[in-house]
Motif scaffolding. Structure first.
Motif, PDB file in Angstrom:
ATOM      1  N   PRO A  64       0.804  -1.230   0.000  1.00  0.00           N
ATOM      2  CA  PRO A  64       0.000   0.000   0.000  1.00  0.00           C
ATOM      3  C   PRO A  64       0.837   1.280   0.000  1.00  0.00           C
ATOM      4  CG  PRO A  64      -0.953  -1.600   1.490  1.00  0.00           C
ATOM      5  CD  PRO A  64       0.346  -2.202   1.015  1.00  0.00           C
ATOM      6  N   THR A  65       1.934   1.298   0.759  1.00  0.00           N
ATOM      7  CA  THR A  65       2.764   2.500   0.821  1.00  0.00           C
ATOM      8  C   THR A  65       3.258   2.894  -0.553  1.00  0.00           C
ATOM      9  OG1 THR A  65       3.497   1.973   3.065  1.00  0.00           O
ATOM     10  CG2 THR A  65       4.856   3.510   1.807  1.00  0.00           C
ATOM     11  N   PHE A  66       3.797   1.939  -1.305  1.00  0.00           N
ATOM     12  CA  PHE A  66       4.347   2.238  -2.623  1.00  0.00           C
ATOM     13  C   PHE A  66       3.263   2.333  -3.685  1.00  0.00           C
ATOM     14  CE2 PHE A  66       7.895   0.205  -0.347  1.00  0.00           C
ATOM     15  CZ  PHE A  66       8.817   1.246  -0.422  1.00  0.00           C
ATOM     16  N   ASP A 123      -2.267   5.381   5.970  1.00  0.00           N
ATOM     17  CA  ASP A 123      -1.436   4.180   5.853  1.00  0.00           C
ATOM     18  C   ASP A 123      -0.348   4.158   6.927  1.00  0.00           C
ATOM     19  OD1 ASP A 123      -0.152   1.874   4.374  1.00  0.00           O
ATOM     20  OD2 ASP A 123       1.423   3.376   4.152  1.00  0.00           O
ATOM     21  N   ARG A 124       0.340   5.275   7.123  1.00  0.00           N
ATOM     22  CA  ARG A 124       1.410   5.348   8.133  1.00  0.00           C
ATOM     23  C   ARG A 124       0.833   5.268   9.552  1.00  0.00           C
ATOM     24  NH1 ARG A 124       5.092   3.049   6.889  1.00  0.00           N
ATOM     25  NH2 ARG A 124       3.415   2.123   5.685  1.00  0.00           N
ATOM     26  N   TYR A 125      -0.330   5.872   9.751  1.00  0.00           N
ATOM     27  CA  TYR A 125      -0.977   5.856  11.063  1.00  0.00           C
ATOM     28  C   TYR A 125      -1.316   4.421  11.474  1.00  0.00           C
ATOM     29  CZ  TYR A 125      -4.394   6.864  14.748  1.00  0.00           C
ATOM     30  OH  TYR A 125      -5.086   6.895  15.941  1.00  0.00           O
ATOM     31  N   VAL A 126      -1.907   3.674  10.555  1.00  0.00           N
ATOM     32  CA  VAL A 126      -2.260   2.284  10.845  1.00  0.00           C
ATOM     33  C   VAL A 126      -1.008   1.440  11.054  1.00  0.00           C
ATOM     34  CG1 VAL A 126      -3.408   0.217   9.950  1.00  0.00           C
ATOM     35  CG2 VAL A 126      -4.431   2.456   9.580  1.00  0.00           C
ATOM     36  N   ALA A 127       0.038   1.709  10.268  1.00  0.00           N
ATOM     37  CA  ALA A 127       1.275   0.941  10.383  1.00  0.00           C
ATOM     38  C   ALA A 127       1.907   1.097  11.758  1.00  0.00           C
ATOM     39  CB  ALA A 127       2.259   1.368   9.300  1.00  0.00           C
ATOM     40  N   ILE A 128       1.722   2.258  12.402  1.00  0.00           N
ATOM     41  CA  ILE A 128       2.333   2.509  13.714  1.00  0.00           C
ATOM     42  C   ILE A 128       1.410   2.088  14.853  1.00  0.00           C
ATOM     43  CG2 ILE A 128       3.103   4.345  15.271  1.00  0.00           C
ATOM     44  CD1 ILE A 128       4.225   5.801  12.849  1.00  0.00           C
ATOM     45  N   LEU A 132      -0.045  -4.902  13.991  1.00  0.00           N
ATOM     46  CA  LEU A 132      -0.401  -6.314  13.884  1.00  0.00           C
ATOM     47  C   LEU A 132      -1.583  -6.539  12.945  1.00  0.00           C
ATOM     48  CD1 LEU A 132      -0.033  -7.454  17.621  1.00  0.00           C
ATOM     49  CD2 LEU A 132       1.616  -7.687  15.745  1.00  0.00           C
ATOM     50  N   GLN A 133      -2.481  -5.574  12.869  1.00  0.00           N
ATOM     51  CA  GLN A 133      -3.639  -5.693  11.991  1.00  0.00           C
ATOM     52  C   GLN A 133      -3.452  -4.935  10.671  1.00  0.00           C
ATOM     53  OE1 GLN A 133      -4.112  -4.435  15.298  1.00  0.00           O
ATOM     54  NE2 GLN A 133      -4.431  -6.528  16.085  1.00  0.00           N
ATOM     55  N   TYR A 134      -2.244  -4.424  10.435  1.00  0.00           N
ATOM     56  CA  TYR A 134      -2.002  -3.566   9.266  1.00  0.00           C
ATOM     57  C   TYR A 134      -2.395  -4.252   7.964  1.00  0.00           C
ATOM     58  CZ  TYR A 134       0.508  -0.947   5.681  1.00  0.00           C
ATOM     59  OH  TYR A 134       0.829  -0.247   4.548  1.00  0.00           O
ATOM     60  N   SER A 135      -1.931  -5.484   7.757  1.00  0.00           N
ATOM     61  CA  SER A 135      -2.183  -6.176   6.491  1.00  0.00           C
ATOM     62  C   SER A 135      -3.661  -6.464   6.258  1.00  0.00           C
ATOM     63  CB  SER A 135      -1.379  -7.486   6.443  1.00  0.00           C
ATOM     64  OG  SER A 135      -1.742  -8.318   7.532  1.00  0.00           O
ATOM     65  N   SER A 136      -4.431  -6.539   7.332  1.00  0.00           N
ATOM     66  CA  SER A 136      -5.864  -6.809   7.189  1.00  0.00           C
ATOM     67  C   SER A 136      -6.691  -5.531   7.062  1.00  0.00           C
ATOM     68  CB  SER A 136      -6.375  -7.630   8.382  1.00  0.00           C
ATOM     69  OG  SER A 136      -6.193  -6.917   9.602  1.00  0.00           O
ATOM     70  N   ALA A 141      -7.831  -3.584  -1.676  1.00  0.00           N
ATOM     71  CA  ALA A 141      -9.181  -3.031  -1.841  1.00  0.00           C
ATOM     72  C   ALA A 141      -9.288  -1.665  -1.176  1.00  0.00           C
ATOM     73  CB  ALA A 141     -10.208  -3.990  -1.242  1.00  0.00           C
ATOM     74  N   PHE A 142      -8.626  -1.497  -0.020  1.00  0.00           N
ATOM     75  CA  PHE A 142      -8.628  -0.208   0.668  1.00  0.00           C
ATOM     76  C   PHE A 142      -7.961   0.854  -0.193  1.00  0.00           C
ATOM     77  CE2 PHE A 142      -6.332   2.929   3.209  1.00  0.00           C
ATOM     78  CZ  PHE A 142      -7.336   3.433   4.016  1.00  0.00           C
ATOM     79  N   VAL A 143      -6.844   0.510  -0.819  1.00  0.00           N
ATOM     80  CA  VAL A 143      -6.129   1.454  -1.682  1.00  0.00           C
ATOM     81  C   VAL A 143      -7.020   1.892  -2.835  1.00  0.00           C
ATOM     82  CG1 VAL A 143      -4.157   1.756  -3.225  1.00  0.00           C
ATOM     83  CG2 VAL A 143      -3.869   0.521  -1.063  1.00  0.00           C
ATOM     84  N   VAL A 144      -7.710   0.931  -3.458  1.00  0.00           N
ATOM     85  CA  VAL A 144      -8.583   1.241  -4.593  1.00  0.00           C
ATOM     86  C   VAL A 144      -9.749   2.124  -4.161  1.00  0.00           C
ATOM     87  CG1 VAL A 144     -10.168   0.258  -6.300  1.00  0.00           C
ATOM     88  CG2 VAL A 144      -7.967  -0.858  -5.839  1.00  0.00           C
ATOM     89  N   LYS A 145     -10.405   1.753  -3.057  1.00  0.00           N
ATOM     90  CA  LYS A 145     -11.562   2.523  -2.585  1.00  0.00           C
ATOM     91  C   LYS A 145     -11.161   3.944  -2.188  1.00  0.00           C
ATOM     92  CE  LYS A 145     -14.157  -1.504  -0.893  1.00  0.00           C
ATOM     93  NZ  LYS A 145     -14.684  -2.196   0.310  1.00  0.00           N
TER      94      LYS A 145
END
Length: 317
Positions: A64-66, A123-128, A132-136, A141-145
């Motif tokens: 998602p980041t890239f 994306d960065r907020y969720v990653a930090i 543990l739930q970042y990939s889910s 689909a989140f990126v597209v939406k």
């Protein structure tokens, strides 16, 4: 089209084209700026095209980041292309429809860039905070939406800007003391009241870029507050490095907006500042964005090297 409609259009547009004069006060030597502006333009195109190709080609960059960075690069290509009029340093004619189209494109791309920065911030907020739930949470689909939502938001809300400009009455003056069709520069030539144009442009800026900036600021306050509570220096460094590249881009983008807004006030006394604020707001982000990530993200640097290696091998065959 009926005779009455033709009469209405001819009465609204007594000018058939606009003339872009260039940078006010320095018409005699402004052509010397064409070289650095051209270099910045082609640097922005090359860097962003390379980013899109690299992210698409390298499977380890299908994150998602890239992916957001790739979308940002596409937006930057569109934004950089709108500065082509900057190279019209001598008096050049531009049709009314072309001028209104450029007004729409500039607003749409700048607002889209702000929206993508907000997506990257999420994306960065969720990653930090939710590593543990970042990939889910941040999925493809989140990126597209998120991207589709930002596109619809900006495309639809920006439409009234050129539409309102089209509704104005242009009776005599057609020389724009600018190097591109900006909404204030064009509507400033109108012979009727442009209060609604100014109000909507200001409201649009606050609704889109203003709210995006506030949300980004709040999220980073939470991030830094959480990071400072960590007891391990290694954890602090890792958390900061996770969002450092994005933070630099955010700082450059919104600092540019603040600076050009201040320059807009100065432009009332010194017109060239009013022009330069639009130029800088369009030129700087497309050049900076990819370079920052390329310098700070090892995965992207490796991807660049791999793409260059493939191109070199294919050319030798």
């Amino acid at each position: 089209m009926s005779i009455s409609q033709n009469a209405t259009n001819s009465s609204r547009f007594q000018v058939s084209k606009f003339i872009l004069i260039g940078l006010p006060g320095i018409h005699e030597w402004q052509h010397w700026l064409s070289l650095p502006l051209a270099l910045m333009y082609f640097l922005a195109l090359d860097a962003n095209f390379l980013t899109v190709i690299t992210v698409h080609h390298e499977h380890n960059l299908h994150q998602p980041t890239f992916q957001f960075l790739s979308i940002l690069a596409i937006v930057d290509i569109g934004l950089a292309t709108t500065i082509l009029a900057i190279f019209w340093f001598y008096a050049k004619a531009i049709s009314l429809h072309e001028c209104f189209t450029q007004i729409y494109a500039v607003h749409c791309f700048i607002n889209m860039e702000s929206g993508i920065f907000l997506c990257m911030d999420v994306d960065r907020y969720v990653a930090i905070f939710h590593s543990l739930q970042y990939s889910s949470i941040v999925t493809e689909a989140f990126v597209v939406k998120a991207t589709v939502f930002m596109m619809l938001r900006n495309v639809l809300l920006t439409i009234p800007v050129p539409v309102l400009a089209f509704q104005r009455h242009y009776c005599s003056k057609n020389e724009i003391d600018h190097c591109m069709c900006s909404n204030p520069g064009v509507t400033g030539l109108a012979c009727d009241d442009i209060t609604i144009n100014r109000f909507y442009q200001l409201a649009l800026a606050w609704i889109l870029r203003g709210n995006d900036m506030i949300l980004v600021f709040i999220s980073y306050v939470l991030i830094f507050h959480s990071v400072l509570r960590l007891n391990f220096a290694e954890a602090i460094v890792k958390a900061l490095s996770t969002c450092s590249s994005h933070l630099i881009l955010i700082f450059v983008f919104y600092t540019t907006i603040v600076v050009v807004s201040i320059a807009h006030l100065a432009g009332k006394a010194v017109p060239i500042f009013s022009v330069l604020r639009n130029v800088l707001n369009i030129v700087i982000p497309p050049v900076i964005n990819t370079l920052v990530y390329a310098l700070r993200a090892q995965e992207l640097r490796v991807g660049f090297q791999w793409v260059f290696w493939l191109d070199k091998n294919m050319s030798q065959k």
